[in-house]
Design a protein around this motif. Structure first.
Motif, PDB file in Angstrom:
ATOM      1  N   ASP A  26       0.848  -1.153  -0.017  1.00  0.00           N
ATOM      2  CA  ASP A  26      -0.103  -0.048  -0.077  1.00  0.00           C
ATOM      3  C   ASP A  26       0.820   1.379   0.189  1.00  0.00           C
ATOM      4  O   ASP A  26       0.176   2.346  -0.020  1.00  0.00           O
ATOM      5  CB  ASP A  26      -0.891  -0.056   1.215  1.00  0.00           C
ATOM      6  N   PRO A  66      -4.560  10.699  -5.735  1.00  0.00           N
ATOM      7  CA  PRO A  66      -3.691   9.831  -4.793  1.00  0.00           C
ATOM      8  C   PRO A  66      -2.436  10.235  -5.259  1.00  0.00           C
ATOM      9  O   PRO A  66      -1.981  10.485  -6.381  1.00  0.00           O
ATOM     10  CB  PRO A  66      -4.205   8.433  -5.516  1.00  0.00           C
ATOM     11  N   ARG A  85       1.162   6.379   1.795  1.00  0.00           N
ATOM     12  CA  ARG A  85       0.230   5.659   1.176  1.00  0.00           C
ATOM     13  C   ARG A  85       0.047   6.043  -0.212  1.00  0.00           C
ATOM     14  O   ARG A  85      -0.001   7.230  -0.620  1.00  0.00           O
ATOM     15  CB  ARG A  85      -0.946   5.807   1.913  1.00  0.00           C
ATOM     16  N   ARG A  86       0.029   5.095  -0.960  1.00  0.00           N
ATOM     17  CA  ARG A  86      -0.122   5.271  -2.428  1.00  0.00           C
ATOM     18  C   ARG A  86      -1.514   6.066  -2.580  1.00  0.00           C
ATOM     19  O   ARG A  86      -1.481   6.795  -3.598  1.00  0.00           O
ATOM     20  CB  ARG A  86      -0.128   4.043  -3.310  1.00  0.00           C
ATOM     21  N   ASP A  87      -2.596   5.860  -1.944  1.00  0.00           N
ATOM     22  CA  ASP A  87      -3.747   6.252  -2.409  1.00  0.00           C
ATOM     23  C   ASP A  87      -4.167   7.571  -1.783  1.00  0.00           C
ATOM     24  O   ASP A  87      -5.372   7.956  -1.712  1.00  0.00           O
ATOM     25  CB  ASP A  87      -4.833   5.396  -2.070  1.00  0.00           C
TER      26      ASP A  87
END
Lengths: 331, 519
Positions: free
Chosen positions: B221, B325, B376-378
């Motif tokens: 993630d 994101p 966090r990627r998102d």
């Protein structure tokens, strides 16, 4: 033939000495006969033969040093014959019982020794009485023109405002045990602060004594059990002791004429400096000299260079006595 | 002017940040316009006033006060403005003159011509009370020194009104003193248009993380990158206007014109300000030499060239990318082109497990790396320090065992406790002071340290106690610089007491050479 002032009163190792009277005034070490102007510990030391002072000063000395602080005591009342001079005590407006000492030889100059004095109205002591004299022996604790003490009620208003701004923080005010502490309490009452005020144990007996003398201080509680008292008084030395640790996030204040100078407040790590002084400030020192208009001014201790320079400008003969041993920190 | 003078005095004596904020927000809420705006500008250093020289002030007081008395007083007080404020003779006035508003004092210092300035200052001093005189003289000499940063002032504004500090920061740089539209907005009026181009956008910050905490998270993630040991900045270029902001929104462009000139893009970028010589990144100490300057010499720009290593993009060519994101923002950043060699991207670290990342962290390719960032990627780009989307996983700090030498009592919550500790290391038979630490210990440990200081005091210097050299403190710190100002020749960054070594004899504490070897 008239005798010169310097032959009547002069500084010695033990302090200021009156030769024809055979007594010292506010001596720094034990002497046979001491005249004491007021009860601050640097002026009123124990161990003398006889102490002559106002009734209140004698009672204060007994409270501070024990009933046996001297072999005998004499209450100063009216003109008294001591040796070859006549001596009388006159209110100095400094602390409860404080007096100036007037030394009048049968022939020759009348010498008025002010002790510490103050001309501001003070609910805890009698006001300064101007006394005609030929030589005025003055203190000069605040003998520089930067010292102009503000209205003490305005300083108290700052303390009250801070207590309102930080209602959850106890306000600890450092105040000398004799005089200053009671004056701060009286000022707080005058400003409408009628809640209980907590006091450090070292202040208790002197506060009780002021109340006995008819000076109303309102409800006082011990600082060890302050309840909801937000205003707490302690001798300044308590700030360096673990005693402070009982209070959560306190505002440290300090009531002293020295607080006019920021560096002094910073040095003591004070957050709320209160310029409340029991000493004459510069305008009072100079106005008093003008009012008494003596032929000569002698300066006992303090910032004598400033006052000497002023006397020089005004053409008033003046000299320093450079008495050591009186602490300016006693403010 | 009375309220402003009171404000300055309270701030000058108040050490606690929260107490400062309370005082400031009360002042801002209670003071009318435009005075509160001028006060805000004076405190945050955004007020452009005519500077009055100390010699002019001395001359003015010389006309009123005996020279000897002035010299004796100055000697006692120690500060020129304070001496003059206290000594200035009171002029008896028939009826009490109305209070001088701060705006009038500011107008005097903004608008008076050079020739009429001395008389105007003297006339103003005649009208003021001693505390007001000091406030006026501090304004006139440009020397506030009350420990209020622009950031702290903005937090106070947020406390005094309904807007968050992030909202205030967004519009701050377009505003001019006395900030009437700002106060109108805080009172419920219309939001001022962000008038200036290239405004500051509130920065996203991270929280620290430990390997134990990471174990509960899925590495897939997250993105990871190096945490560079420079200064986090925001570089903005919009419509020809270029600005470089610190992460608290201070405009620091004046100290880095070489970098500002290189901001040849249209957008808002987040990155690390570094000194770089070609591919090599210089240590933090080199960057420090360029900080806080109003102007920078050509030689300094040549020997210490500024560069920017990018982490993120907030806006790009008019588009706000913050809601996207992180992975998408990163892709946009990689698609952009930054010619010229001063600006590049901080590389993304390849890792499949936390162990793998731990190995990278343990062996970074440059000494100017203080750990890794895990993001966090998102996650969108959020203002402030939200818990969760961004972590910093720093190196373990350096530690040294030092001997407690001096202690000083603290303020506020630490009143009456010895809480500021100076410690030293052995050099031959002597202990040389190497640093000071104020935190790192628990409340219980503070009580124990306080007891130790009281029992082992050997000498007092005002509020400072010298203690017998008996107690060993383990001191943790983040870095080490050479320093001519310290007797040891070394300055630690961020030192704190990590452990109290009651068990360790002082003779076994570390030597100065050990610290020097850590450089």
């Amino acid at each position: 033939m008239s005798i010169r002032a310097e032959e009547i009163v002069f500084p010695t190792e033990a302090g200021l000495y009156c030769a024809p009277g055979g007594f010292h005034v506010d001596p720094l070490r034990p002497v046979p006969h001491a005249l004491v102007t007021h009860g601050h510990s640097d002026h009123a030391r124990p161990g003398h033969g006889t102490v002559t002072a106002t009734r209140q000063t004698l009672e204060i000395m007994a409270i501070r040093h024990g009933e046996d602080f001297a072999d005998s005591r004499r209450i100063a009342e009216g003109p008294m014959r001591i040796g070859g001079v006549t001596v009388s005590f006159h209110p100095a407006g400094h602390v409860l019982g404080s007096a100036q000492v007037l030394i009048a030889p049968d022939q020759g100059p009348r010498i008025l020794i002010s002790g510490d004095y103050c001309r501001s109205p003070n609910p805890v002591c009698q006001p300064f009485e101007p006394v005609a004299c030929d030589v005025f022996v003055t203190e000069a604790t605040f003998g520089l023109p930067v010292f102009r003490h503000p209205d003490p009620l305005a300083e108290m208003a700052r303390l009250i405002a801070s207590m309102a701004e930080f209602p959850d923080r106890p306000h600890l005010v450092g105040a000398y045990a004799l005089g200053k502490a009671q004056r701060v309490i009286a000022l707080a009452r005058a400003a409408g602060h009628d809640r209980p005020i907590a006091i450090h144990g070292a202040l208790k007996r002197l506060c009780d004594y002021h109340v006995e003398q008819g000076i109303a201080l309102g409800p006082l509680v011990p600082a060890t059990e302050p309840g909801d008292a937000q205003l707490i008084l302690a001798p300044p030395s308590a700030f360096a002791s673990p005693w402070v640790q009982r209070f959560r996030d306190p505002v440290l204040a300090y009531a002293s004429g020295w607080m006019a100078v920021r560096a002094r407040a910073r040095q003591r790590r004070i957050e709320l400096p209160l310029v409340i002084s029991d000493h004459a400030d510069w305008p009072q020192l100079t106005a008093t000299i003008r009012e008494l208009s003596p032929q000569e001014v002698w300066i006992t201790h303090g910032a004598e260079d400033g006052l000497l320079r002023w006397c020089e400008i005004e053409g008033i003969p003046a000299r320093p006595l450079r008495l050591v041993g009186y602490e300016d920190e006693a403010e | 002017m009375k309220a402003f003078a009171r404000l300055l005095e309270r701030l000058a004596f108040t050490a606690g940040r929260n107490a400062k904020l309370t005082i400031l927000s009360h002042y801002l809420a209670a003071t009318p316009d435009p005075d509160r705006g001028w006060a805000l500008a004076a405190l945050t250093g955004t007020l452009d006033l005519r500077q009055v020289s100390p010699s002019l002030l001395r001359r003015l007081s010389g006309e009123r006060v005996d020279e000897q008395l002035f010299a004796l007083s100055y000697d006692f007080v120690g500060d020129l403005a304070e001496t003059i404020a206290l000594i200035w003779p009171e002029t008896p006035v028939a009826d009490p003159t109305p209070e001088v508003p701060l705006s009038q004092a500011v107008a005097l210092l903004r608008e008076t011509g050079k020739l009429s300035l001395p008389a105007a200052i003297a006339a103003m001093l005649d009208r003021l009370t001693p505390p007001e005189r000091l406030a006026f003289l501090k304004l006139a000499t440009g020397n506030m020194r009350v420990g209020v940063s622009a950031r702290l002032a903005r937090i106070a504004l947020a406390q005094a009104g309904p807007r968050s500090v992030e909202e205030i920061e967004e519009i701050w740089h377009g505003l001019e003193p006395p900030y009437l539209p700002l106060f109108a907005w805080l009172a419920g009026g219309e939001r001022p248009a962000a008038a200036a181009l290239a405004p500051f956008r509130p920065v996203m910050l991270s929280t620290p993380v430990s390997s134990d905490q990471l174990a509960g998270l899925d590495p897939a993630d997250y993105l990871a990158e190096w945490k560079w040991d420079g200064i986090r900045v925001q570089a903005v270029a919009e419509g020809g206007q270029r600005r470089l902001y610190s992460r608290t929104g201070e405009d620091i462009g004046a100290a880095f014109p070489d970098l500002v000139e290189a901001l040849e893009f249209e957008g808002t970028l987040d990155g690390e300000l570094l000194i770089r010589r070609g591919a090599e990144i210089a240590p933090f100490a080199d960057l420090q030499r360029r900080l806080g300057r109003k102007a920078v010499s050509r030689a300094m720009m040549h020997s210490h060239p500024a560069g920017l290593r990018l982490y993120d993009v907030l806006t790009w060519r008019g588009e706000d990318l913050r809601p996207l994101p992180l992975a998408e923002r990163r892709a946009r950043l990689e698609a952009a082109d930054f010619p010229g060699g001063r600006i590049d991207l901080s590389p993304i670290l390849p890792f499949a497990s936390w162990d793998e990342l731990a190995r990278l962290r343990a062996d970074p390719p440059s000494p100017v790396i203080e750990g890794v960032m895990i993001k966090r990627r998102d996650a969108p780009y959020l203002a402030g320090r939200p818990r969760g989307p961004w972590f910093k996983w720093k190196h373990d700090p350096m530690v040294i065992d030092a001997v407690l030498l001096y202690a000083q009592s603290g303020h506020g919550k630490r009143s009456g406790f010895f809480s500021d500790f100076t410690f030293g290391l052995w050099q031959g038979e002597d202990l040389v002071p190497v640093g000071k630490a104020y935190f790192g210990f628990t409340d219980e440990e503070l009580r124990e340290l306080d007891r130790f200081v009281r029992r082992n005091t050997v000498q007092r210097f005002g509020p400072v106690r010298q203690v017998a050299p008996l107690l060993v403190l383990e001191v943790a710190f983040e870095g080490l610089n050479r320093s001519a100002r310290h007797r040891s020749g070394l300055a630690m960054r961020f030192p704190r007491i990590s452990r109290i070594r009651w068990d360790k004899p002082a003779a076994e504490a570390d030597r100065l050479e050990t610290l020097q070897a850590m450089l």
